[in-house]
Motif scaffolding. Structure first.
Motif, PDB file in Angstrom:
ATOM      1  N   LEU A 204       0.849  -1.198   0.000  1.00 49.21           N
ATOM      2  CA  LEU A 204       0.000   0.000   0.000  1.00 49.21           C
ATOM      3  C   LEU A 204       0.878   1.239   0.000  1.00 49.21           C
ATOM      4  N   LEU A 205       0.583   2.174  -0.898  1.00 45.96           N
ATOM      5  CA  LEU A 205       1.296   3.453  -0.936  1.00 45.96           C
ATOM      6  C   LEU A 205       0.358   4.545  -0.442  1.00 45.96           C
ATOM      7  N   LEU A 206       0.764   5.251   0.608  1.00 45.86           N
ATOM      8  CA  LEU A 206       0.024   6.430   1.060  1.00 45.86           C
ATOM      9  C   LEU A 206       0.738   7.647   0.525  1.00 45.86           C
ATOM     10  N   PHE A 207      -0.008   8.585  -0.088  1.00 45.69           N
ATOM     11  CA  PHE A 207       0.663   9.751  -0.659  1.00 45.69           C
ATOM     12  C   PHE A 207      -0.183  11.005  -0.556  1.00 45.69           C
ATOM     13  N   ASP A 208       0.533  12.118  -0.397  1.00 44.22           N
ATOM     14  CA  ASP A 208      -0.081  13.430  -0.249  1.00 44.22           C
ATOM     15  C   ASP A 208      -0.668  13.885  -1.593  1.00 44.22           C
ATOM     16  N   SER A 209      -1.780  14.621  -1.523  1.00 44.12           N
ATOM     17  CA  SER A 209      -2.473  15.006  -2.763  1.00 44.12           C
ATOM     18  C   SER A 209      -1.739  16.094  -3.553  1.00 44.12           C
ATOM     19  N   HIS A 210      -0.664  16.663  -2.997  1.00 42.56           N
ATOM     20  CA  HIS A 210       0.163  17.594  -3.786  1.00 42.56           C
ATOM     21  C   HIS A 210       1.379  16.896  -4.389  1.00 42.56           C
ATOM     22  N   LEU A 211       1.607  15.635  -4.056  1.00 39.27           N
ATOM     23  CA  LEU A 211       2.771  14.924  -4.605  1.00 39.27           C
ATOM     24  C   LEU A 211       2.637  14.805  -6.127  1.00 39.27           C
ATOM     25  N   ILE A 212       3.658  15.235  -6.847  1.00 42.39           N
ATOM     26  CA  ILE A 212       3.645  15.091  -8.305  1.00 42.39           C
ATOM     27  C   ILE A 212       3.967  13.633  -8.640  1.00 42.39           C
ATOM     28  N   HIS A 213       3.107  13.016  -9.444  1.00 39.27           N
ATOM     29  CA  HIS A 213       3.321  11.615  -9.801  1.00 39.27           C
ATOM     30  C   HIS A 213       2.711  11.330 -11.167  1.00 39.27           C
ATOM     31  N   ARG A 214       3.087  10.201 -11.711  1.00 34.72           N
ATOM     32  CA  ARG A 214       2.517   9.732 -12.972  1.00 34.72           C
ATOM     33  C   ARG A 214       2.577   8.207 -12.973  1.00 34.72           C
ATOM     34  N   SER A 215       1.980   7.607 -13.999  1.00 36.32           N
ATOM     35  CA  SER A 215       2.292   6.206 -14.277  1.00 36.32           C
ATOM     36  C   SER A 215       2.558   6.102 -15.767  1.00 36.32           C
ATOM     37  N   THR A 216       3.279   5.060 -16.144  1.00 38.13           N
ATOM     38  CA  THR A 216       3.628   4.884 -17.557  1.00 38.13           C
ATOM     39  C   THR A 216       2.683   3.870 -18.203  1.00 38.13           C
ATOM     40  N   ASP A 217       2.749   3.803 -19.535  1.00 36.57           N
ATOM     41  CA  ASP A 217       1.894   2.869 -20.278  1.00 36.57           C
ATOM     42  C   ASP A 217       2.252   1.421 -19.902  1.00 36.57           C
ATOM     43  N   ASN A 218       1.301   0.541 -20.055  1.00 38.50           N
ATOM     44  CA  ASN A 218       1.571  -0.876 -19.796  1.00 38.50           C
ATOM     45  C   ASN A 218       2.119  -1.524 -21.065  1.00 38.50           C
ATOM     46  N   ARG A 219       3.426  -1.767 -21.075  1.00 34.19           N
ATOM     47  CA  ARG A 219       4.074  -2.382 -22.241  1.00 34.19           C
ATOM     48  C   ARG A 219       4.291  -3.884 -22.033  1.00 34.19           C
ATOM     49  N   SER A 220       3.669  -4.450 -21.033  1.00 33.43           N
ATOM     50  CA  SER A 220       3.854  -5.882 -20.755  1.00 33.43           C
ATOM     51  C   SER A 220       2.682  -6.671 -21.336  1.00 33.43           C
ATOM     52  N   GLU A 221       2.718  -7.958 -21.094  1.00 36.87           N
ATOM     53  CA  GLU A 221       1.650  -8.845 -21.592  1.00 36.87           C
ATOM     54  C   GLU A 221       0.551  -9.048 -20.548  1.00 36.87           C
ATOM     55  N   GLY A 222       0.765  -8.534 -19.335  1.00 29.90           N
ATOM     56  CA  GLY A 222      -0.194  -8.809 -18.258  1.00 29.90           C
ATOM     57  C   GLY A 222      -0.807  -7.535 -17.693  1.00 29.90           C
ATOM     58  N   ILE A 223      -1.865  -7.699 -16.930  1.00 36.23           N
ATOM     59  CA  ILE A 223      -2.556  -6.577 -16.315  1.00 36.23           C
ATOM     60  C   ILE A 223      -1.717  -5.994 -15.165  1.00 36.23           C
ATOM     61  N   ARG A 224      -1.769  -4.659 -14.982  1.00 32.69           N
ATOM     62  CA  ARG A 224      -1.193  -4.006 -13.794  1.00 32.69           C
ATOM     63  C   ARG A 224      -2.337  -3.313 -13.068  1.00 32.69           C
ATOM     64  N   ALA A 225      -2.912  -4.023 -12.115  1.00 30.75           N
ATOM     65  CA  ALA A 225      -4.120  -3.516 -11.472  1.00 30.75           C
ATOM     66  C   ALA A 225      -3.810  -2.870 -10.131  1.00 30.75           C
ATOM     67  N   ALA A 226      -4.592  -1.817  -9.810  1.00 31.87           N
ATOM     68  CA  ALA A 226      -4.458  -1.140  -8.512  1.00 31.87           C
ATOM     69  C   ALA A 226      -5.828  -0.651  -8.073  1.00 31.87           C
ATOM     70  N   MET A 227      -6.018  -0.574  -6.773  1.00 31.55           N
ATOM     71  CA  MET A 227      -7.249  -0.016  -6.199  1.00 31.55           C
ATOM     72  C   MET A 227      -6.849   1.207  -5.389  1.00 31.55           C
ATOM     73  N   VAL A 228      -7.437   2.353  -5.733  1.00 35.90           N
ATOM     74  CA  VAL A 228      -7.013   3.612  -5.107  1.00 35.90           C
ATOM     75  C   VAL A 228      -8.190   4.263  -4.375  1.00 35.90           C
ATOM     76  N   PHE A 229      -7.949   4.632  -3.118  1.00 37.39           N
ATOM     77  CA  PHE A 229      -8.942   5.340  -2.306  1.00 37.39           C
ATOM     78  C   PHE A 229      -8.373   6.714  -1.950  1.00 37.39           C
ATOM     79  N   HIS A 230      -9.239   7.724  -1.853  1.00 36.68           N
ATOM     80  CA  HIS A 230      -8.797   9.037  -1.372  1.00 36.68           C
ATOM     81  C   HIS A 230      -9.629   9.459  -0.163  1.00 36.68           C
ATOM     82  N   TYR A 231      -8.939  10.086   0.779  1.00 36.91           N
ATOM     83  CA  TYR A 231      -9.545  10.428   2.071  1.00 36.91           C
ATOM     84  C   TYR A 231      -9.358  11.911   2.389  1.00 36.91           C
ATOM     85  N   ALA A 232     -10.395  12.463   3.072  1.00 41.45           N
ATOM     86  CA  ALA A 232     -10.340  13.845   3.559  1.00 41.45           C
ATOM     87  C   ALA A 232     -10.993  13.884   4.937  1.00 41.45           C
TER      88      ALA A 232
END
Ligand code: AKG
Length: 251
Positions: A204-232
């Motif tokens: 699990l990654l916890l991160f601040d809502s001002h943190l600059i981030h990205r993800s890259t394209d999926n160039r593999s043969e398999g799924i890269r799945a994630a479940m993301v929740f946001h809290y206030a």
């Protein structure tokens, strides 16, 4: 383990870098149940069932691909009132660390299952607070659960450590032809100090809502799945309001 909150070291890391990775946070059975449920929801949606929970967003880069309904989905939003997702969102092992970071009364206001199938777009450099016209604006924390392994090849997250101390930057629409709906991008910032966040299923990654981030394209043969929740904090006002936000008290 985390019901009492973050350890001193974890909290220091979050404050310094804007994120903390909690390894082995949850077991494979939770990830499997989440995946099974979203596959069912994607199929129900494709079959015309509009009463099924979740808001389904198609993957623009796979619009012409064949396969099962779930192979063509980018994200399913608004899951945090549903079964395994509701249970995870309000689990004291999850809310314990969040109380440390946000305060004693918490709402989960956003949830999204990200399929990131082979060939799917990554999400360009952004800060989540760009999407959140809230009062108060902070603190807001994202909780990104790796449902599968996240690698360089299949499109893991990349983060710019320390950028949570920066204001929300200008974002422009994702300039790629046929970009996914809602994707925006920071283009006027030096990202040279960014680093990838490799994750195993259940991390699990916890991160601040001002943190600059990205993800890259999926160039593999398999799924890269994630479940993301946001809290206030409970009582936060959404000046949007957005069709994907749904404030639910979890503690
Ligand atoms: O998991 C991804 O591919 C992108 C997720 C992301 O950027 C976010 O949750 O804000």
């Amino acid at each position: 383990m985390h019901t009492e909150g973050l350890t001193r070291e974890e909290r220091a890391e979050y404050d310094e870098r804007g994120f903390v990775r909690l390894r082995g946070f949850t077991g494979p059975e939770v990830c499997e149940r989440m995946l099974e449920r979203v596959v069912g929801l994607a199929r129900a949606h494709a079959g015309g069932d509009r009463a099924a929970p979740g808001l389904v967003l198609p993957e623009a880069n796979l619009a012409d691909a064949g396969g099962n309904p779930e192979d063509l989905v980018s994200k399913i939003f608004r899951l945090h009132r549903d079964g395994v997702f509701a249970a995870f969102a309000a689990d004291p092992r999850v809310t314990g660390p969040l109380v440390d970071l946000i305060g004693p009364r918490l709402d989960c206001f956003l949830s999204q299952f990200i399929f990131k199938n082979p060939g799917a777009w990554g999400q360009p450099w952004h800060q989540d607070s760009f999407y959140f016209p809230f009062e108060p604006a902070r603190p807001i924390v994202g909780a990104w659960l790796a449902v599968t392994e996240a690698t360089l090849e299949n499109g893991c997250l990349h983060v710019l450590p320390g950028s949570h101390r920066e204001p929300v930057h200008e974002h422009v629409p994702d300039r790629r032809p046929n970009a996914n709906f809602g994707y925006v991008e920071i283009v006027d910032h030096d990202m040279a100090a960014a680093e990838p966040v490799l994750m195993d299923p259940g991390d699990l990654l916890l991160f601040d809502s001002h943190l600059i981030h990205r993800s890259t394209d999926n160039r593999s043969e398999g799924i890269r799945a994630a479940m993301v929740f946001h809290y206030a904090a409970t009582g936060t006002v959404d000046h949007g309001p957005s069709p994907v936000n749904d404030f639910v008290a979890v503690r």
